[in-house]
Write an enzyme that holds these catalytic residues in place. Structure first.
Site, PDB file in Angstrom:
ATOM      1  N   ARG A 230       0.850  -1.188   0.000  1.00  0.00           N
ATOM      2  CA  ARG A 230       0.000   0.000   0.000  1.00  0.00           C
ATOM      3  C   ARG A 230       0.883   1.235   0.000  1.00  0.00           C
ATOM      4  O   ARG A 230       1.919   1.270   0.681  1.00  0.00           O
ATOM      5  CB  ARG A 230      -0.918   0.032   1.240  1.00  0.00           C
ATOM      6  CG  ARG A 230      -2.115  -0.910   1.175  1.00  0.00           C
ATOM      7  CD  ARG A 230      -3.120  -0.512   0.078  1.00  0.00           C
ATOM      8  NE  ARG A 230      -4.288  -1.376   0.047  1.00  0.00           N
ATOM      9  CZ  ARG A 230      -4.426  -2.469  -0.698  1.00  0.00           C
ATOM     10  NH1 ARG A 230      -3.433  -2.842  -1.504  1.00  0.00           N
ATOM     11  NH2 ARG A 230      -5.539  -3.176  -0.663  1.00  0.00           N
ATOM     12  N   GLU A 259      -3.827   7.437  -5.064  1.00  0.00           N
ATOM     13  CA  GLU A 259      -3.985   6.691  -6.320  1.00  0.00           C
ATOM     14  C   GLU A 259      -5.219   7.232  -7.028  1.00  0.00           C
ATOM     15  O   GLU A 259      -6.263   7.353  -6.390  1.00  0.00           O
ATOM     16  CB  GLU A 259      -4.162   5.203  -6.040  1.00  0.00           C
ATOM     17  CG  GLU A 259      -2.879   4.578  -5.540  1.00  0.00           C
ATOM     18  CD  GLU A 259      -2.978   3.074  -5.330  1.00  0.00           C
ATOM     19  OE1 GLU A 259      -4.012   2.466  -5.695  1.00  0.00           O
ATOM     20  OE2 GLU A 259      -2.036   2.501  -4.786  1.00  0.00           O
ATOM     21  N   HIS A 278      -1.152   0.139  -9.793  1.00  0.00           N
ATOM     22  CA  HIS A 278      -1.784  -0.828  -8.882  1.00  0.00           C
ATOM     23  C   HIS A 278      -2.325  -2.046  -9.650  1.00  0.00           C
ATOM     24  O   HIS A 278      -3.533  -2.304  -9.686  1.00  0.00           O
ATOM     25  CB  HIS A 278      -2.901  -0.144  -8.074  1.00  0.00           C
ATOM     26  CG  HIS A 278      -3.210  -0.865  -6.790  1.00  0.00           C
ATOM     27  ND1 HIS A 278      -3.636  -0.230  -5.651  1.00  0.00           N
ATOM     28  CD2 HIS A 278      -3.142  -2.191  -6.470  1.00  0.00           C
ATOM     29  CE1 HIS A 278      -3.836  -1.120  -4.681  1.00  0.00           C
ATOM     30  NE2 HIS A 278      -3.541  -2.319  -5.160  1.00  0.00           N
TER      31      HIS A 278
HETATM   32  O1  LIG Z   1      -4.196  -4.409  -3.639  1.00  0.00           O
HETATM   33  C1  LIG Z   1      -4.933  -5.315  -3.899  1.00  0.00           C
HETATM   34  C2  LIG Z   1      -5.629  -6.060  -2.923  1.00  0.00           C
HETATM   35  O2  LIG Z   1      -5.567  -5.725  -1.738  1.00  0.00           O
HETATM   36  O3  LIG Z   1      -6.300  -7.023  -3.301  1.00  0.00           O
END
Ligand SMILES: O=CC(=O)O
Length: 314
Positions: A230, A259, A278
């Site tokens: 994260r 993001e 991401h």
């Molecule tokens: O970042 C992606 C998730 O947490 O699935």
């Protein structure tokens, strides 16, 4: 009465087809007519959707929040628990995809792929030179894994195949790490030893800003930071300074804060910094499997049954 559930418009409808036989499905909270908000018993959420007291107050009959993600930092768990709302996530199915992407980022940073590809594309590839685009070889280097959960372990397995030494920092000991030849070390020792530091902890108040100015200063000079966890785990201003000062060789980030990271953010232009949007779990089969698990959690929750993957039991 058929349970009413709300799903996000971003999820392809056919991935959620298993809901149709048992629920009335409305796509998007905004599409729920105001008088029907009090009928909603299930919510399928994405990591981009904050779920807190404000939203919960609009849904007085809610029984389950099913997050289509393994992380659940977008959800205020205590607020859900206080209302006996079950919360589910989708662990396991995205382990391999995320570990694969972590290795892709690690390799891309080690071998300067981003820079080399744009040089080739933009006319700066004049000839083969002995010292052009030199990176680092992986064999014999040390990978420091911060957080040896499922994904951290899967990254370790892959890194072994590249001949890397592995150490990890974790709140608990992991006997299975012996199979990776991995040693548990204190966080500071990991920072000092690792040529590559890869983050695999959830975002919590304890891990927020964990890679701060001090931690970056403790990293081995010339090390590479990889973050597929994260964004807020890393102090981005401090990272920018470390990259600009040449203290770190590079950073590869699948996650940022915020993001999306605005395209004019200075990290995009920082030396050795590779940023992708991401995409850790972004393979077709993985995302379908995540949707399937999210539906299973949602259906269990609306029927008052234990969720197959519960973060909060409800
Ligand atoms: O970042 C992606 C998730 O947490 O699935």
């Amino acid at each position: 009465m058929t349970p009413l559930v709300v799903v996000p418009p971003e999820v392809p409808g056919d991935w959620l087809a298993s809901l149709d036989a048992e629920c009335e499905v409305i796509v998007g909270l905004d599409a729920v007519p105001a008088p029907r908000l009090s009928e909603v018993v299930g919510l399928l959420s994405l990591l981009t959707m904050p779920v807190g007291p404000g939203l919960l107050a609009r849904l007085p009959a809610l029984r389950v929040v099913s997050n289509m993600a393994v992380g659940h930092d977008n959800i205020e768990l205590e607020a859900c628990a206080a209302r006996n709302i079950a919360v589910g996530n989708t662990p396991g199915v995205l382990t391999d995809a995320t570990a694969d992407l972590t290795m892709a980022l690690l390799l891309a940073s080690a071998r300067r792929l981003d820079e080399a590809a744009s040089d080739a594309r933009e006319g700066r590839w004049h000839t083969w030179t002995p010292d052009g685009w030199l990176g680092v070889s992986l064999r014999g280097t040390t990978l420091g894994i911060v957080g040896l959960g499922k994904i951290g372990y899967a990254v370790g397995e892959r890194a072994r195949g590249f001949g890397m030494q592995i150490c990890y920092a974790s709140r608990s000991d992991h006997p299975e790490a012996e199979e990776l030849g991995a040693r548990r070390v204190a966080f500071d020792e990991l920072l000092a030893r690792a040529d590559f530091v890869s983050l695999h902890v959830p975002l919590t108040p304890e891990t927020q800003g964990m890679i701060n100015r001090d931690a970056l200063a403790r990293m081995k000079p010339g090390a590479i930071l990889i973050n597929t966890a994260r964004g807020s785990i890393v102090d981005q201003d401090a990272l920018l300074d470390a990259l600009r000062a040449g203290r770190l060789r590079g950073a590869a980030l699948d996650v940022t804060s915020p993001e999306p990271l605005p395209p004019d953010h200075p990290l995009f232009a920082a030396p050795g910094c590779l940023i992708v949007p991401h995409i850790g779990s972004a393979t077709e089969s993985t995302r379908r499997r995540m949707a399937e698990l999210a539906c299973m959690n949602l259906l269990a929750g609306v029927h008052g049954q234990p969720l197959p993957h519960a973060v909060v039991r409800g």
